[in-house]
Motif scaffolding. Structure first.
Motif, mmCIF file in Angstrom:
data_model
loop_
_atom_site.group_PDB
_atom_site.id
_atom_site.type_symbol
_atom_site.label_atom_id
_atom_site.label_comp_id
_atom_site.label_asym_id
_atom_site.label_seq_id
_atom_site.Cartn_x
_atom_site.Cartn_y
_atom_site.Cartn_z
ATOM 1 N N VAL A 1 0.698 -1.172 -0.019
ATOM 2 C CA VAL A 1 0.079 0.048 0.045
ATOM 3 C C VAL A 1 0.895 1.222 -0.076
ATOM 4 O O VAL A 1 0.639 2.110 -0.666
ATOM 5 C CB VAL A 1 -1.003 0.027 1.082
ATOM 6 N N ARG A 2 1.915 1.257 0.633
ATOM 7 C CA ARG A 2 2.885 2.590 0.786
ATOM 8 C C ARG A 2 3.502 2.740 -0.624
ATOM 9 O O ARG A 2 3.557 3.719 -1.174
ATOM 10 C CB ARG A 2 4.035 2.237 1.932
ATOM 11 N N ALA A 3 3.973 1.565 -1.342
ATOM 12 C CA ALA A 3 4.326 1.512 -2.601
ATOM 13 C C ALA A 3 3.466 2.144 -3.553
ATOM 14 O O ALA A 3 3.740 2.961 -4.411
ATOM 15 C CB ALA A 3 4.990 0.351 -3.049
ATOM 16 N N ALA A 4 2.308 1.608 -3.435
ATOM 17 C CA ALA A 4 1.140 2.161 -4.315
ATOM 18 C C ALA A 4 0.912 3.638 -3.891
ATOM 19 O O ALA A 4 0.689 4.247 -5.284
ATOM 20 C CB ALA A 4 -0.179 1.349 -3.787
ATOM 21 N N PHE A 5 0.684 4.282 -2.830
ATOM 22 C CA PHE A 5 0.652 5.527 -2.605
ATOM 23 C C PHE A 5 1.825 6.536 -3.363
ATOM 24 O O PHE A 5 1.590 7.372 -4.146
ATOM 25 C CB PHE A 5 0.691 5.700 -1.203
ATOM 26 N N SER A 6 3.002 5.883 -2.951
ATOM 27 C CA SER A 6 4.072 6.729 -3.646
ATOM 28 C C SER A 6 4.208 6.825 -5.087
ATOM 29 O O SER A 6 4.899 7.454 -5.713
ATOM 30 C CB SER A 6 5.567 6.287 -2.809
ATOM 31 N N SER A 7 3.384 5.601 -5.766
ATOM 32 C CA SER A 7 3.571 5.587 -7.035
ATOM 33 C C SER A 7 2.366 6.404 -8.044
ATOM 34 O O SER A 7 2.230 6.521 -9.099
ATOM 35 C CB SER A 7 3.261 4.004 -7.462
ATOM 36 N N GLY A 8 1.416 6.935 -6.946
ATOM 37 C CA GLY A 8 -0.007 7.433 -7.511
ATOM 38 C C GLY A 8 0.501 8.989 -8.163
ATOM 39 O O GLY A 8 1.170 9.603 -7.568
ATOM 40 N N ARG A 9 -0.141 9.226 -9.270
ATOM 41 C CA ARG A 9 -0.230 10.532 -9.683
ATOM 42 C C ARG A 9 -1.215 11.537 -9.005
ATOM 43 O O ARG A 9 -1.167 12.703 -8.691
ATOM 44 C CB ARG A 9 -0.303 10.546 -11.077
ATOM 45 N N ALA A 10 -2.219 11.003 -8.858
ATOM 46 C CA ALA A 10 -3.617 11.502 -8.259
ATOM 47 C C ALA A 10 -4.524 10.490 -7.467
ATOM 48 O O ALA A 10 -4.140 9.139 -7.861
ATOM 49 C CB ALA A 10 -4.359 12.307 -9.108
ATOM 50 N N ALA A 11 -5.381 10.806 -6.401
ATOM 51 C CA ALA A 11 -6.084 9.940 -5.875
ATOM 52 C C ALA A 11 -7.443 10.236 -5.718
ATOM 53 O O ALA A 11 -7.746 11.498 -5.656
ATOM 54 C CB ALA A 11 -5.593 9.418 -4.364
ATOM 55 N N LEU A 12 -8.491 9.165 -5.741
ATOM 56 C CA LEU A 12 -9.646 9.478 -5.660
ATOM 57 C C LEU A 12 -10.114 8.769 -3.966
ATOM 58 O O LEU A 12 -10.018 7.532 -3.966
ATOM 59 C CB LEU A 12 -10.910 9.078 -6.767
ATOM 60 N N ALA A 13 -10.544 9.323 -3.096
ATOM 61 C CA ALA A 13 -10.603 8.800 -1.896
ATOM 62 C C ALA A 13 -11.598 9.208 -1.004
ATOM 63 O O ALA A 13 -12.196 10.214 -1.197
ATOM 64 C CB ALA A 13 -9.285 9.206 -1.056
ATOM 65 N N ALA A 14 -12.287 8.344 -0.329
ATOM 66 C CA ALA A 14 -13.378 8.331 0.629
ATOM 67 C C ALA A 14 -12.712 9.337 1.806
ATOM 68 O O ALA A 14 -11.542 9.164 2.182
ATOM 69 C CB ALA A 14 -14.147 7.186 1.268
ATOM 70 N N SER A 15 -13.556 10.117 2.238
ATOM 71 C CA SER A 15 -12.997 10.888 3.417
ATOM 72 C C SER A 15 -12.547 9.962 4.506
ATOM 73 O O SER A 15 -13.321 9.265 5.004
ATOM 74 C CB SER A 15 -14.218 11.736 4.016
ATOM 75 N N GLY A 16 -11.576 10.687 5.226
ATOM 76 C CA GLY A 16 -11.049 9.966 6.581
ATOM 77 C C GLY A 16 -9.673 10.083 6.515
ATOM 78 O O GLY A 16 -8.809 11.067 5.849
ATOM 79 N N THR A 17 -8.877 9.359 7.439
ATOM 80 C CA THR A 17 -7.462 9.704 7.650
ATOM 81 C C THR A 17 -6.488 9.196 6.611
ATOM 82 O O THR A 17 -5.476 9.553 6.405
ATOM 83 C CB THR A 17 -7.084 8.959 8.888
ATOM 84 N N VAL A 18 -7.206 8.502 5.660
ATOM 85 C CA VAL A 18 -6.286 8.328 4.331
ATOM 86 C C VAL A 18 -6.010 9.665 3.846
ATOM 87 O O VAL A 18 -4.957 9.332 2.921
ATOM 88 C CB VAL A 18 -7.181 7.260 3.379
ATOM 89 N N SER A 19 -6.574 10.634 3.976
ATOM 90 C CA SER A 19 -6.117 11.719 3.297
ATOM 91 C C SER A 19 -4.605 12.083 3.557
ATOM 92 O O SER A 19 -3.790 12.810 3.159
ATOM 93 C CB SER A 19 -7.117 13.111 3.453
ATOM 94 N N LEU A 20 -4.270 11.923 5.181
ATOM 95 C CA LEU A 20 -3.053 12.186 5.513
ATOM 96 C C LEU A 20 -2.057 11.042 5.225
ATOM 97 O O LEU A 20 -0.773 11.612 4.716
ATOM 98 C CB LEU A 20 -3.049 12.059 7.114
ATOM 99 N N ASP A 21 -2.286 9.825 4.774
ATOM 100 C CA ASP A 21 -1.598 8.926 4.107
ATOM 101 C C ASP A 21 -1.091 9.444 2.749
ATOM 102 O O ASP A 21 -0.043 9.545 2.161
ATOM 103 C CB ASP A 21 -2.181 7.622 4.096
ATOM 104 N N LEU A 22 -2.065 9.957 1.826
ATOM 105 C CA LEU A 22 -1.881 10.550 0.566
ATOM 106 C C LEU A 22 -1.063 11.766 0.870
ATOM 107 O O LEU A 22 -0.109 12.024 0.051
ATOM 108 C CB LEU A 22 -3.136 10.702 -0.048
#
Length: 385
Positions: free
Chosen positions: A260-281
């Protein structure tokens, strides 16, 4: 020293695991009991029951499970009473954890209690802080603006930093290995994160799938990656099959750097549900669009309680409104798709988010003492007081 811990969701389990490691470093003879997930189990906790039984959010979602949740609350509280620990630490999930603390305090009036993650009284239900002060002695805050609010209600409170600020990010080799393992080549990647609860995934999945359809129609060269957590991985995999673009689903693993961390760092942009994932991104530097909706009853209640014009932590901590949000009825492809497409190329929208994310990480403690250690020291100091 005996510590009774209560976590109810994956984010709380991660906090609990780091706290346990911090407490063991500061007080090597510590003993742990309570409820937690896989992360806390790895640190030595034998959970009273599977933590995922508590992972439910929203009035309409909780009501059908109220009796089962109440039984678990009584079981947890009675176990804490019987253990007579030095401190009871409830972690996030305040609707469950604070009920446990109340029952424990009724049976043992001198029991020391700590709540980890200040409730969002700055957003809604400000009276919760005063009610919490009846059963909680000390609060560990993740956000730098929260301690004065807790102290005003009669509790001691320390800002201990947010754990995301201390998470090591994958390096170029990790990212290259991730791309190679999943056949992603050099394509731009859009991340889709529909949530970490079953009900949330069921609601957001169709909306996200339709949004991705519009985005891929405009940018057929994109690849879609769907990071998820073990508690909803089965549901996410089943749903992603119907999404366009043959999404790659990756599940959080036990060892860093996780998929998951590698996936995040590979992303150009993200579509995310509201929550603490915004901080991960934000930690990975990935610009995002936030979408969220709830059961109509929950939506109705929240619309009358929320006191802020944003619910995204990156916006709140950075004191900007750089991250676009589409909440409630606005959570639909008509808004989400254009906002996501705007983040895929360099421009003001992307630049504004990059600056806001950097400010957020700095304010949450990046580069300082790890939050797990700070939280452990704060608890020990509160017990000394």
């Amino acid at each position: 020293m005996k510590v009774f811990l209560v976590a109810g969701e994956p984010s709380g389990d991660a906090l609990g695991a780091a706290l346990m490691a911090g407490l063991r470093a500061e007080a090597p003879q510590v003993q742990f009991l309570g409820v937690g997930g896989a992360g806390m189990a790895a640190e030595g906790l034998e959970s009273l029951f599977p933590m995922h039984e508590l992972s439910v959010m929203g009035l309409a979602e909780v009501l059908p499970r109220y009796r089962a949740l109440r039984r678990r609350m009584i079981l947890t509280a009675d176990a804490a009473i019987a253990a007579a620990p030095d401190v009871v630490v409830t972690i996030d999930s305040p609707d469950f954890g604070l009920r446990v603390a109340r029952r424990v305090r009724a049976a043992r009036p001198t029991q020391r209690t700590v709540h980890y993650v200040a409730p969002s009284v700055w957003a809604w239900r400000p009276g919760r802080a005063a009610r919490m002060a009846q059963v909680v002695d000390h609060v560990l805050a993740l956000l730098p603006f929260e301690p004065p609010l807790m102290q005003a209600a009669g509790m001691t409170c320390d800002f201990v930093g947010h754990p995301i600020a201390a998470v090591p990010q994958p390096d170029a080799a990790d990212i290259a290995a991730f791309r190679a393992a999943h056949g992603l080549g050099g394509a731009d990647i859009v991340l889709a994160l529909p949530g970490s609860r079953r009900g949330e995934v069921a609601r957001m999945g169709p909306v996200f799938g339709a949004t991705l359809g519009r985005v891929l129609a405009a940018r057929p060269d994109l690849r879609v990656v769907v990071p998820t957590v073990p508690t909803v991985a089965t549901e996410v995999r089943a749903m992603a099959v119907s999404w366009p673009g043959a999404p790659v689903v990756v599940e959080a693993g036990p060892t860093p750097p996780s998929q998951v961390r590698a996936a995040f760092s590979s992303g150009r942009a993200a579509l995310a549900a509201s929550g603490t994932v915004s901080l991960d991104l934000a930690a990975a530097g990935v610009p995002m669009v936030i979408g969220w909706d709830a059961h109509p009853i929950t939506r109705f209640v929240l619309s009358r309680l929320v006191r802020l014009d944003t619910v995204t932590l990156v916006n709140l901590v950075s004191e900007t409104r750089a991250v676009p949000e589409y909440l409630g009825r606005a959570c639909a492809p008509d808004g989400l798709a254009p906002a996501l497409l705007a983040l895929l190329h360099d421009g003001p929208a992307r630049t504004g988010q990059t600056e806001a994310m950097a400010a957020t990480m700095q304010r949450l403690g990046r580069g300082g003492t790890p939050p797990g250690i700070r939280a452990a020291r704060s608890i020990l100091a509160s017990l000394d007081r």
